[in-house]
Each structure stands twice: as C-alpha cells, then as structure tokens.
Design an enzyme around this catalytic site. Structure first.
Site, mmCIF file in Angstrom:
data_model
loop_
_atom_site.group_PDB
_atom_site.id
_atom_site.type_symbol
_atom_site.label_atom_id
_atom_site.label_comp_id
_atom_site.label_asym_id
_atom_site.label_seq_id
_atom_site.Cartn_x
_atom_site.Cartn_y
_atom_site.Cartn_z
ATOM 1 N N GLY A 10 0.837 -1.207 0.000
ATOM 2 C CA GLY A 10 0.000 0.000 0.000
ATOM 3 C C GLY A 10 0.863 1.244 0.000
ATOM 4 N N SER A 132 -2.870 -0.149 8.560
ATOM 5 C CA SER A 132 -4.193 0.395 8.243
ATOM 6 C C SER A 132 -4.990 0.500 9.535
ATOM 7 C CB SER A 132 -4.960 -0.537 7.307
ATOM 8 O OG SER A 132 -4.242 -0.788 6.135
ATOM 9 N N THR A 133 -5.840 1.498 9.601
ATOM 10 C CA THR A 133 -6.742 1.584 10.759
ATOM 11 C C THR A 133 -7.859 0.581 10.558
ATOM 12 O OG1 THR A 133 -6.292 3.909 10.856
ATOM 13 C CG2 THR A 133 -8.148 3.122 12.143
ATOM 14 N N CYS A 273 -10.278 9.435 7.565
ATOM 15 C CA CYS A 273 -10.309 8.698 8.829
ATOM 16 C C CYS A 273 -11.475 9.004 9.761
ATOM 17 C CB CYS A 273 -9.006 8.922 9.588
ATOM 18 S SG CYS A 273 -7.637 8.087 8.800
ATOM 19 N N PHE A 274 -11.734 10.273 10.023
ATOM 20 C CA PHE A 274 -12.677 10.590 11.106
ATOM 21 C C PHE A 274 -14.024 9.895 10.928
ATOM 22 C CE2 PHE A 274 -10.861 14.835 12.895
ATOM 23 C CZ PHE A 274 -9.742 14.157 13.309
HETATM 24 C C1 UDX Z 1 -4.931 5.119 5.030
HETATM 25 C C2 UDX Z 1 -4.748 4.098 6.103
HETATM 26 O O1 UDX Z 1 -3.821 3.121 5.752
HETATM 27 C C3 UDX Z 1 -6.000 3.537 6.469
HETATM 28 O O2 UDX Z 1 -5.824 2.884 7.660
HETATM 29 C C4 UDX Z 1 -6.933 4.605 6.729
HETATM 30 O O3 UDX Z 1 -8.021 4.070 7.356
HETATM 31 C C5 UDX Z 1 -7.242 5.291 5.442
HETATM 32 O O4 UDX Z 1 -6.112 5.861 5.067
HETATM 33 P P1 UDX Z 1 -4.118 5.563 2.828
HETATM 34 O O5 UDX Z 1 -2.673 5.296 2.818
HETATM 35 O O6 UDX Z 1 -4.539 6.960 3.061
HETATM 36 O O7 UDX Z 1 -4.779 4.635 3.858
HETATM 37 O O8 UDX Z 1 -4.907 4.963 1.625
HETATM 38 P P2 UDX Z 1 -4.594 5.089 0.106
HETATM 39 O O9 UDX Z 1 -3.905 6.364 -0.159
HETATM 40 O O10 UDX Z 1 -5.868 4.749 -0.573
HETATM 41 O O11 UDX Z 1 -3.514 3.941 -0.145
HETATM 42 C C6 UDX Z 1 -3.777 2.579 -0.117
HETATM 43 C C7 UDX Z 1 -2.991 1.911 -1.239
HETATM 44 O O12 UDX Z 1 -3.113 0.500 -1.120
HETATM 45 C C8 UDX Z 1 -3.457 2.273 -2.647
HETATM 46 O O13 UDX Z 1 -2.387 2.835 -3.377
HETATM 47 C C9 UDX Z 1 -3.911 0.927 -3.236
HETATM 48 O O14 UDX Z 1 -3.621 0.814 -4.615
HETATM 49 C C10 UDX Z 1 -3.122 -0.048 -2.419
HETATM 50 N N1 UDX Z 1 -3.707 -1.410 -2.385
HETATM 51 C C11 UDX Z 1 -4.996 -1.576 -2.068
HETATM 52 C C12 UDX Z 1 -2.891 -2.490 -2.668
HETATM 53 O O15 UDX Z 1 -1.716 -2.341 -2.990
HETATM 54 N N2 UDX Z 1 -3.431 -3.745 -2.602
HETATM 55 C C13 UDX Z 1 -4.732 -3.952 -2.291
HETATM 56 O O16 UDX Z 1 -5.171 -5.102 -2.240
HETATM 57 C C14 UDX Z 1 -5.541 -2.828 -2.020
HETATM 58 C C1 UDX Z 2 -6.555 12.459 11.485
HETATM 59 C C2 UDX Z 2 -5.834 12.391 12.834
HETATM 60 O O1 UDX Z 2 -5.521 13.712 13.280
HETATM 61 C C3 UDX Z 2 -4.590 11.559 12.727
HETATM 62 O O2 UDX Z 2 -3.966 11.417 13.992
HETATM 63 C C4 UDX Z 2 -4.954 10.193 12.177
HETATM 64 O O3 UDX Z 2 -3.794 9.418 11.999
HETATM 65 C C5 UDX Z 2 -5.689 10.315 10.873
HETATM 66 O O4 UDX Z 2 -6.822 11.148 11.026
HETATM 67 P P1 UDX Z 2 -6.209 13.806 9.225
HETATM 68 O O5 UDX Z 2 -7.529 13.254 8.837
HETATM 69 O O6 UDX Z 2 -5.065 13.684 8.274
HETATM 70 O O7 UDX Z 2 -5.706 13.151 10.583
HETATM 71 O O8 UDX Z 2 -6.371 15.371 9.528
HETATM 72 P P2 UDX Z 2 -6.783 16.240 10.784
HETATM 73 O O9 UDX Z 2 -5.773 17.297 10.939
HETATM 74 O O10 UDX Z 2 -7.084 15.428 11.975
HETATM 75 O O11 UDX Z 2 -8.116 16.957 10.272
HETATM 76 C C6 UDX Z 2 -9.319 16.249 10.022
HETATM 77 C C7 UDX Z 2 -10.421 17.207 9.603
HETATM 78 O O12 UDX Z 2 -10.844 18.008 10.696
HETATM 79 C C8 UDX Z 2 -10.006 18.189 8.510
HETATM 80 O O13 UDX Z 2 -11.038 18.328 7.561
HETATM 81 C C9 UDX Z 2 -9.784 19.471 9.269
HETATM 82 O O14 UDX Z 2 -9.928 20.606 8.470
HETATM 83 C C10 UDX Z 2 -10.848 19.373 10.338
HETATM 84 N N1 UDX Z 2 -10.566 20.184 11.530
HETATM 85 C C11 UDX Z 2 -9.485 19.909 12.300
HETATM 86 C C12 UDX Z 2 -11.410 21.237 11.869
HETATM 87 O O15 UDX Z 2 -12.388 21.494 11.182
HETATM 88 N N2 UDX Z 2 -11.132 21.974 12.985
HETATM 89 C C13 UDX Z 2 -10.061 21.719 13.782
HETATM 90 O O16 UDX Z 2 -9.875 22.432 14.789
HETATM 91 C C14 UDX Z 2 -9.203 20.654 13.420
#
Ligand code: UDX
Ligand code: UDX
Length: 459
Positions: A10, A132-133, A273-274
């Site tokens: 990934g 992954s989460t 994520c959220f």
């Molecule tokens: C993250 C975290 O890993 C996940 O826990 C969280 O809940 C969502 O965000 P992220 O790295 O942001 O994932 O996801 P993404 O950018 O979509 O990357 C995942 C990659 O895995 C993709 O490039 C996809 O092509 C790859 N993949 C998916 C594989 O290589 N094999 C598979 O079977 C499925």
């Molecule tokens: C989140 C967690 O922070 C991180 O620890 C986890 O690993 C993945 O999920 P991310 O989703 O990348 O990270 O961004 P984050 O900075 O948490 O912001 C999430 C969303 O909340 C964004 O849309 C941001 O704009 C919004 N946000 C954040 C607000 O609207 N107000 C705030 O005060 C903070």
C-alpha cells in the site's frame, strides 16, 4: 529476529510517508513499498520528485534522498513479501458500500487479500504489522487466515496504528507524541520498537495488547472529531447570539484541562479517517447491542453532516434564496490545507448541494487536479458525468475562478488564500459581492472595508 528487509503493501498517504521516514532513519534496512496500482508506483518512481502521487510538505526531499538507496517502490508484491522479515499492511479500508454493514462497517476485503497473499508466498517466519486503521479484532482475523493457509511458517501479528495527520505527515512522523505497538510476542514487539527506536525515545513507545492498540486508534480519531463537532455545534449557537466562536474557543482552550488544539470551527471535518473510524466504532457498539454508546458517537457524524449542509443553506438563503444560474467560486477542494487528498472533503458535499440548486460552480485548489474534482463529484452518483462536467468547472487561477462570480465559498484553509488581492477580486465580482468563509481565515473588518458582504462560521 534481525530485521534487514521490510516491505509495505500500500503506497498511499500512510504507507508512503511512513516508510520514507523509516528508511531515512534506518539506512541499514532495505524498505520496499509495493502496490497493485502501477500508475501510482510509477509516480513514486518519477525522477521529478515534484510529481510524486502524494503531496506532503518535506516528503519529496526525503524520497529524493533515500530512493534507490534503501527505499524502493515496486509492483512486485510477491517478491517483496518473500524477501522481507517484516511486512506492513497499509491498504485502504473504505466504508462498505454493499451488503451487511453497508454505509457503516469497514470493508476489509483488501486487508484479507493481503493476508492471503502473504500466507501463500511466505516461506520463512514473518512479522506482519497492521498499519491500516482497522476495526477492533481484525488482527485476530488476519492471524486466523495466516495460520490456516500457511505451511509451518510462523507469523507474528502486530498492530501499529499510524497517528500522522495529512499535511503535517513528515513532522508528525519525525516527532511523534507516541508510537503504539500492540502484540502478543515481546520479541516481535521489540523488533518493531527497535526500528522506531532509531529516532523515537523509548518512553514514547507504548506496548499494549493487540486489541487496546486497535481500539486506541479509533478512539483517538473519535475524540478529535468530537472536538470539532463540539465547537461546530457551538458555532451555530454563536451565529444566533452574537457570541464569536473564535473568542469562545480561545477562552475555553486556555483551560489546561480542555486545551487549545482542534477547536477551529469549520465547514465540517473531512478526510479518510474521522468519519470512517467513528462509523466503525458505532458499528461495533451496535453489534454488541450497546445502543446508547453507538448513538453517542453517531451524533458526532450527524452534527458534521449538519454543519456542511448548514453552510450551503446559508449561502443560498443569503443570495436571495436562489443560486440558479449564478456563478459561485469555491476556493479549495482538499479536506484541509497542505494535502492533495480530497476524501470526504466538505467541499464535495457543499458543491453537490449548490449544483442541485442549479448554481454554476468554479473551483480553484492549488494541489487538486481537475480530474480528481470530477471523480469526487461523480462518486456521489447524484447526476451523470456529463451533467457534472457541464455544471462544475475548475480553474488554474483563483482570479479566473472568481471573475464575475456572485459569491466565493472558502472551503480549505490554504495559506495563499489569505494573501490574494482581495481588492482586485472585489472589483471583478458581481455586486453585492459575498464571501462565505468556511474556515474563518479572512478578517471581517478588512473585507467589509473593501465592500464585501462577509459571512464566517460562528460569528
Ligand atoms: C490510510 C490508512 O492506511 C488507512 O488505515 C486509513 O483508514 C485510510 O487511510 P491511505 O494510505 O490513506 O490509507 O490509503 P490510500 O492512499 O488509498 O492507499 C492505499 C494503497 O493501497 C493504494 O495505493 C492501493 O492501490 C493499495 N492497495 C490496495 C494495494 O496495494 N493492494 C490492495 O489489495 C488494495
Ligand atoms: C486524522 C488524525 O488527526 C490523525 O492522527 C490520524 O492518523 C488520521 O486522522 P487527518 O484526517 O489527516 O488526521 O487530519 P486532521 O488534521 O485530523 O483533520 C481532520 C479534519 O478536521 C479536517 O477536515 C480538518 O480541516 C478538520 N478540523 C481539524 C477542523 O475542522 N477543525 C479543527 O480544529 C481541526
């Protein structure tokens, strides 16, 4: 076990940056990131590091420094699994769009495929790390797959959730608040702790059982999202009472028990994520019949949906109850600044709502491509691809996007929006010229002085 080679399945927003930092800090370990997506791997291997598939401040420099030395990007998944002593699973786990748990449960299809692939290929003992989460007890499922398919190969499963936030990934990885490692075997945990130990101090490396580790990640995101929904709930009250949400946030944030972070009122949280993690929490609680617990967390999402909807409703109402045929410029499409990620971005939902009201929307985002914007919109399935292309355009220039518009909606807090030439923009817009600042980044008095009708969140 001595770790010489690791691989990560990934090459996404989590796998890419995390492995780049591990490689940088452990020059003696060979790190290979594999992915089924050939285009993505090709982009990671692009000799021009400004073209990497993921934009994160500081990442390109680190990739440039380590790539080809001890950091490699490849599509040869089986080979990487075979060679590595430690395998990270960092594939995406989207919310299910079909069947049982539709719209709520995480789709673990990709994680399961990875586990099956590892089981098939492995000829020697492996440590498998969940990056992954995942819903609580997924490690158990991975373990069962590995145990029942593998031969006499020994697998150790660790949960090592990632806490980096996009836009600050490099900094978060270099100076983490903590690193969490859940597992059964102390020896396996030590192997991973040693890798982090090359730059993270021992007191910041927490060791727990697998389930605590898995649940901690969901809980951390749920608490953070809850803070945003809490302040956003107060923002609506502020708009009715002449209180100012920024003043309230500052006043409560100075209470050390509350703290000042994550109190920035907004058009609603987005990101991969959220929402997904809270839905997982809600789903798990419901599965165990804990309906009060499920309802409690679900309200965080309900409030967030309300905040997005309320933003577009207010815009429409202020524009004399109709945006039909009016040009609305949107500044920002990413779910937050300093990233090109758009997953669950509030902008998508606000745009969709405005399009339903027959507005002509023009988007400018410094890092998100035209193609991505259309894909995000098409994914909602509200109207045909052709209709979306007809109604929503993107522009490479903020001034072009804003020219002749009736209103501007600020969706992402990109720094460059603060220093645009707002006088020029005002002159080029239809009058009265409206600003709806979904991120509270501009100064109301300054904007009023230029002549704008300015609306912020919670003021
Ligand atoms: C993250 C975290 O890993 C996940 O826990 C969280 O809940 C969502 O965000 P992220 O790295 O942001 O994932 O996801 P993404 O950018 O979509 O990357 C995942 C990659 O895995 C993709 O490039 C996809 O092509 C790859 N993949 C998916 C594989 O290589 N094999 C598979 O079977 C499925
Ligand atoms: C989140 C967690 O922070 C991180 O620890 C986890 O690993 C993945 O999920 P991310 O989703 O990348 O990270 O961004 P984050 O900075 O948490 O912001 C999430 C969303 O909340 C964004 O849309 C941001 O704009 C919004 N946000 C954040 C607000 O609207 N107000 C705030 O005060 C903070």
């Amino acid at each position: 076990m001595k770790i010489n080679k690791i691989c990560c399945i990934g090459a996404g927003y989590v796998g890419g940056p995390t492995m780049a930092i591990i490689a940088k800090k452990n020059p003696n370990i060979q790190v290979t990131i594999v992915d089924i997506n050939e285009a993505r791997i090709a982009a990671w291997n692009n000799s021009d590091v400004s073209k990497l598939p993921i934009y994160e401040p500081g990442l390109a420099e680190i990739v440039k420094e380590t790539r080809g030395k001890n950091l490699f990007f490849s599509t040869e998944i089986d080979k990487a699994i075979d060679e590595s002593e430690m395998i990270f699973i960092s594939v995406n786990t989207p919310t299910k769009t079909y069947g049982i748990g539709k719209g709520m449960a995480a789709d673990l299809k990709y994680v399961e495929l990875c586990a099956r692939n590892i089981a098939k290929v492995a000829k020697s003992d492996k440590i498998v790390v969940e990056k992954s989460t995942l819903p609580v007890r997924t490690a158990q499922a991975i373990k069962s797959i590995l145990k029942n398919i593998g031969s006499d190969v020994n697998f150790n499963i660790l949960s090592n959730p990632e806490f980096l936030a996009e836009g600050t990934a490099v900094q978060d990885l270099l100076t983490p608040d903590r690193v969490l490692i859940g597992g059964e075997s102390d020896e396996a945990i030590d192997c991973l702790a040693n890798i982090y130990g090359s730059w993270v101090s021992e007191d910041k490396i927490l060791r727990t059982n697998v389930w605590s580790s898995e649940l901690s990640k969901l809980t951390a995101n749920a608490f953070l999202a809850q803070r945003v929904s809490s302040i956003n709930a107060i923002s609506e009250l502020c708009e009715h009472t002449e209180a100012d949400v920024n003043e309230v946030a500052k006043a409560i944030g100075m209470d050390s028990r509350i703290g000042s972070k994550f109190l920035q009122a907004s058009v609603g949280f987005g990101g991969s994520c959220f929402q997904k993690d809270i839905l997982n929490l809600v789903y798990i609680a419901r599965t165990y019949g804990l309906n009060e617990v499920a309802d409690y967390w679900e309200q965080v999402i309900i409030l967030n949906d309300h905040q997005k909807r309320r933003f577009s409703d207010r815009l429409i109402k202020t524009l004399y109850n109709t945006v039909s045929g009016k040009k609305i410029a949107m500044l920002g499409w990413a779910f937050k600044k300093d990233t090109n990620d758009t997953r669950e971005s509030a902008a998508i939902y606000v745009a969709d709502h405005l399009l339903n009201e027959q507005a002509e929307v023009v988007v400018y985002d410094p890092k998100v491509s035209k193609e991505k914007i259309q894909l995000d919109l098409n994914y909602l399935n509200t109207r045909t691809q052709e209709e979306n292309e007809q109604l929503l355009k993107s522009s490479d220039s903020p001034y072009q996007a804003l020219k002749d518009s009736h209103a501007v909606a600020i969706m992402t807090e990109w720094d460059e929006f603060k220093t645009l030439d707002w006088n020029k923009i005002y002159n080029d817009m239809k009058k009265p010229a409206f600003i709806f600042d979904g991120r509270n980044i501009l100064n109301k008095a300054d904007m009023n002085k230029i002549g704008f009708e300015y609306y912020a969140i919670g003021k």
